[in-house]
Every structure is written in structure tokens, then in C-alpha cells.
Design an enzyme around this catalytic site. Structure first.
Site, PDB file in Angstrom:
ATOM      1  N   GLY A  65       0.793  -1.227   0.000  1.00  0.00           N
ATOM      2  CA  GLY A  65       0.000   0.000   0.000  1.00  0.00           C
ATOM      3  C   GLY A  65       0.817   1.265   0.000  1.00  0.00           C
ATOM      4  N   SER A  66       0.396   2.204   0.834  1.00  0.00           N
ATOM      5  CA  SER A  66       0.872   3.582   0.743  1.00  0.00           C
ATOM      6  C   SER A  66       2.374   3.733   0.922  1.00  0.00           C
ATOM      7  CB  SER A  66       0.175   4.436   1.802  1.00  0.00           C
ATOM      8  OG  SER A  66       0.721   5.733   1.786  1.00  0.00           O
TER       9      SER A  66
END
Lengths: 149, 386
Positions: A65-66
């Protein structure tokens, strides 16, 4: 009675750390799943909700993810709730490597064979939460110990 | 990883503490990814700007970096927490700290784009150029559609590359690693940008490799759908590239059918309805703004609607009369920020929102604790306008 196991690992970020084992079989999105003030895992999808990262040796596949997850790791360290060390078992992703590098959190990689050794050790020794791990990335070794049974 | 004499000097602190910290980050990544050397990059895009996500420790880190750090390549910047020219009702402390983060980045020479779609507001370099993109959706899109090369960088690795002009030569930066060893075989009718987002989220979650093939998607996929696909992949996994291709006999396959699509939607769709409509995660580009405008046909939204876009897209749309028209339809525009992780939408103000973005849905639920009704753009306009 005392059990010990030694597993070789690859150093990513140097250092020596000891803590109780926290094992996740699923990847972690640090930005979405971790409270940086408390160190708690705040979502259920990682498979170990209500666990706290503080002082642990976190063993997990990799982060997902981020890109801001690297700052999450740094925030955990600044707030004194970071894991004492981390071990990636699938691949060491850039988010985890950069977050640990700037936070001085020892980080290592173990391949599938070593991971199987670790899981077998856990199966033999029982409850993972009772196990203490010492991660010495300068030596390239992980020591697993259960104090008493 | 081999370092040149000059890089060794940077690591040892001869060029200042910020450069030394940057090389420490690059060396760790080099170890992690088995890089043999560092290679030059021509553009860095840095994330870690929103005070809502990086907090006080991130601000303190940037204060230190900005004491003697200077970027060595063109560097663009991800969104912050709010619109610089339209201050929201946030605490004075939040606003001051957010501006201090912005000043720190500007001090080291970063261009204050405050956008997660830098590829829509800055010129794209020639094919094959090595860049360093932190924003996960932008990194995936860069590799998959823009013909430029980056790993799926972190906020800190992209900053380190900005400060040194270099990045470890590993993973997707090496040509041989840009061929998929596994393929997602789509068996669904992808009708809109939300469907592409769901496919992306499934792909990222399923594929543990850096590069994946995706089979059976249209050759004429529009930019909104490509952005949704890339954002979905970037949100749920570590994969940094997809290759649109025909199925190959020799590659491992994972099928994506109706069942997989419904399961993905069930995971991300956490509400039947919402109090607020949002568009923009990633931010809305000019093409998408025009599409919303065309579909609205002068109708009015029946619920409050916020559109998140870069300042430059807002200014261009203003020139074309699109902003005024959509404002008459009830739209509020927020530049410099993004739906994803904005402090403007949290559980104190909203229980639930409506959006077409899987990325917004994931972070709204996990970080902002706001439930999300996921609908396509057309469904939203059909259901919530008069």
C-alpha cells in the site's frame, strides 16, 4: 527446560534487538493499519488485531500500500511504540527498508527455507507470544528462545 | 551495493547531514533489493506531505532535512491536507504545522504541485527515463502506461532520490524484471472506472510480484479507468507495474470473474448510502472534470459534493467555464488535497460518504473511520441529481 534455535538471516539495517515474537502471515499496510500513537494494529485484515507492535520483533511477509508507510514506521519510533526489530519473509519492500533505515530499527530478510524453520520452531515450542527473539543483523542471525515451559 | 567515491563522501556526511541521511536510506534499499549500484534519475515525486498522515515526527524529520538539504533533480509534491487558498475550519495548530511542512519542502527546492497526478500537470519525459515516484498510484501508472521507469518507491526513498539524484538499480528499473511471470485473466465486463478500480485492488492483493500481466481489458481504456486500476493495485499490494497483454501459454494465471469482483466490492463497500459525494482519489484531471460536467448537463446534486483536483486543473477548468457551471450544480472544489486521508472528511463530521474510488474507500474506512458507498460516476449522477 530451555529451547534455543538459531536461524541465519540477511542484514538490511544493522543492529541488535530483542523482543517477543509477533508473527503475521499477511502483509501490513502501515499507513492504513497501524496507530502511530499507541503502536496498535487497528484493523482485522492482518490477522492479529488488538496486538501492539511496541517492543516486539515483527515477523511479516512485507508491507503493502501507501508510500507514506515509511513515515508511519518513523512515527512509531519517535513515539516509542515501534517494534524493536523487523524480519521480512517474502521480500523486503522499499517502504519497510527506508522506514527502518531512518528509524534505526534492525531489519532482516529470511527466505522460505528459514521461514519454514521459524514456523516449525513455533509449532514445537508452543505459543508464539511467549517466545523471545534476538535479532542480530550484524551477525546475520536470529536466536529464538523460550524461557520456560 | 557498490558506491562511487563521490557517493561514499555523501554517505559519510561530507555533503551535509541531509545528503548523508538520504544515502543511508538508499544503501538500505540497495541491500534489500540486491542492487549492484545507484543510477541517475531525472524526476522525483515525493509523498509524505499531509500533516494528517506524517504528524509531528514527520514534521520534525523534515525540519532537520531542510536545514542543509537541496534537491538535485526536478521534484514534485503530493497533496497536503487542505486547499492553500481556501482555508478550512481546522485547528490553527493543524494549519500552521501543515504550512510548515510545505515550507520545508519548498526550502529544499521541491516544486509545490500538491498533486498525486503529477503526470497530468508536468511534462512526461521521454520513454525509458528513470524517475522515482513515491505516490503508489502514480508509480504503477508511470511503469504501466507512461513508459517511464520507477520502482514503487516510498515517501523516504523518493525524497532520498530527490536529494541525491539517484536510486538503487534494482527490481523494475532493470528491463528483465519488467516482464510478468503471472497474469490476471479478466472474465468480467468492465463497464466503468469503479470496475477497473476493483480489478486493480484484487490484482494488488493477489499478485506478490513486482510486475503482473492483465489480460482481456480494452485497448481503449480511458484515463480515469487506468488511474483507478493503478490506484487499486497501489493500495492493496506491493506490485508496481501491470502489462496489458493477451494470455500467454507459459505464464501462471489467476482468473478474475464475477465472484472475485463481488468479493472485492463487498470488502470495500461498507455502506448503502452516504452523506457526502466525493470525487478525486487520485485527484481529478481535466479530462475527468470535463466528463463530470458533460454528464451533469446542468443538473444539481441532491447531496453535498466535493471534487479534489490539482490547482492547475482547477484554473484550466475555470477558464473553460466548467468550474462555475459545476459550482451551480452544488460542487465544492478543493485543490492541493485528495479524498484519501484528508482531514476534511472524518468520523466527527461524517458517518459515511459516496465515491467511485477504491483507494478512497480503503483509507476512508481504515484511517478516517468513515464508511463508504462505492458507486460508479454514472450511478452517482443518476442516483443523486435532479
Amino acid at each position: 527446560m530451555r529451547f534455543d534455535l538459531e536461524i541465519k538471516c540477511k542484514k538490511i539495517v544493522g543492529g541488535r534487538a530483542t523482543g517477543k515474537l509477533l508473527l503475521s502471515k499477511k502483509p501490513i499496510n502501515f499507513l492504513g493499519m497501524v496507530n502511530t500513537r499507541s503502536g496498535e494494529i487497528t484493523t482485522t485484515s492482518s490477522g492479529f488485531e488488538r496486538q501492539n507492535l511496541k517492543g516486539k520483533i515483527l515477523v511479516f511477509p512485507n508491507s503493502i500500500g501507501s508510500s507514506v508507510g515509511a513515515y508511519t514506521i518513523y512515527s512509531l519510533k519517535s513515539n516509542s511504540v515501534a517494534p524493536n526489530g523487523m524480519i521480512c519473509t517474502n521480500n523486503v519492500d522499499i517502504t519497510t527498508a527506508s522506514g527502518c533505515a531512518i528509524s534505526n530499527i534492525p531489519l532482516a530478510f529470511i527466505d522460505n527455507q528459514r521461514y519454514d524453520d521459524l514456523v516449525n520452531c513455533i509449532r514445537i515450542l508452543g505459543e508464539p507470544k511467549e517466545m523471545e527473539i534476538t535479532l542480530d543483523t550484524e551477525e546475520g542471525k536470529i536466536f529464538i528462545e523460550r524461557k520456560s515451559i | 551495493m557498490h558506491l562511487t567515491r563521490d557517493e561514499e563522501k555523501g554517505l559519510s556526511g561530507e555533503y551535509g547531514e541531509a545528503t548523508s541521511a538520504a544515502y543511508r536510506i538508499l544503501v538500505a534499499i540497495g541491500e534489500a533489493t540486491d542492487a549492484e549500484k545507484l543510477v541517475p534519475i531525472k524526476w522525483a515525486h515525493v509523498s509524505g506531505v499531509n500533516y494528517n498522515t506524517i504528524g509531528d515526527s514527520g514534521l520534525e524529520f523534515l525540519r532537520e532535512i531542510s536545514k542543509d538539504g537541496k534537491v538535485r533533480v526536478n521534484t514534485s509534491l503530493n497533496p497536503m491536507g487542505f486547499d492553500r487558498e481556501n482555508l478550512p475550519e481546522l485547528s490553527p495548530e493543524f494549519i500552521e504545522k501543515q504550512f510548515e511542512i510545505a515550507r520545508a519542502y519548498e526550502k529544499i527546492g521541491v516544486t509545490p504541485t500538491f498533486s498525486c497526478i503529477p503526470y497530468e500537470i508536468l511534462p512526461i519525459p521521454e520513454d525509458g527515463t528513470q524517475v522515482s515516484f513515491a505516490e503508489s498510484s502514480a508509480a504503477v501508472l508511470a511503469n504501466s502506461h507512461l513508459n517511464i521507469i520507477t520502482n514503487k518507491e516510498s515517501a523516504l526513498s523518493a525524497l532520498a532520490s530527490a536529494l541525491t539524484g539517484k536510486s538503487p538499480y534494482s527490481d523494475l528499473r532493470i528491463n528483465e524484471n519488467r516482464s510478468p511471470m503471472v497474469e490476471i485473466v479478466n472474465e468480467t465486463d468492465l463497464e466503468n472506472e469503479l470496475d477497473y478500480g476493483l480489478l486493480g485492488y484484487f490484482t494488488g492483493k493477489t499478485i506478490q510480484k513486482s510486475c503482473t500481466g492483465i489480460c482481456n481489458i480494452s485497448d481503449n481504456t480511458d484515463m480515469w479507468s487506468l488511474k483507478s486500476l493503478a490506484a487499486g493495485i497501489g493500495t492493496s499490494g506491493s506490485c508496481g507495474m501491470f502489462q496489458h497483454k493477451k494470455p500467454s501459454k507459459f505464464t501462471e494465471k489467476v482468473n478474475y470473474g464475477k465472484k472475485e469482483m463481488n468479493e472485492t466490492r463487498d470488502e470495500l463497500n461498507t455502506s448503502e448510502d452516504g452523506q457526502l459525494i466525493t470525487f478525486g482519489s487520485p485527484q481529478i484531471g481535466f479530462e475527468e472534470m470535463s466528463k463530470i460536467h458533460t454528464l451533469m448537463e446542468g443538473k444539481k446534486f441532491t447531496k453535498p459534493c466535493k471534487i479534489f483536483c490539482p490547482k492547475s486543473v482547477f484554473c484550466k477548468a475555470k477558464q473553460y467555464g466548467i468550474i462555475d457551471s459545476l459550482q451551480r450544480s452544488g460542487v465544492e472544489f478543493i485543490s492541493d488535497a485528495c479524498t484519501c486521508l484528508t482531514p476534511l472528511i472524518d468520523k466527527k463530521n461524517y458517518d459515511s460518504i459516496i465515491t467511485n474510488s477504491v483507494k478512497a474507500s480503503y483509507y476512508m474506512k481504515t484511517s478516517n473511520k468513515v464508511s463508504v458507498a462505492l458507486m460508479s460516476l454514472k450511478s452517482i449522477i443518476k442516483g443523486y441529481t435532479v
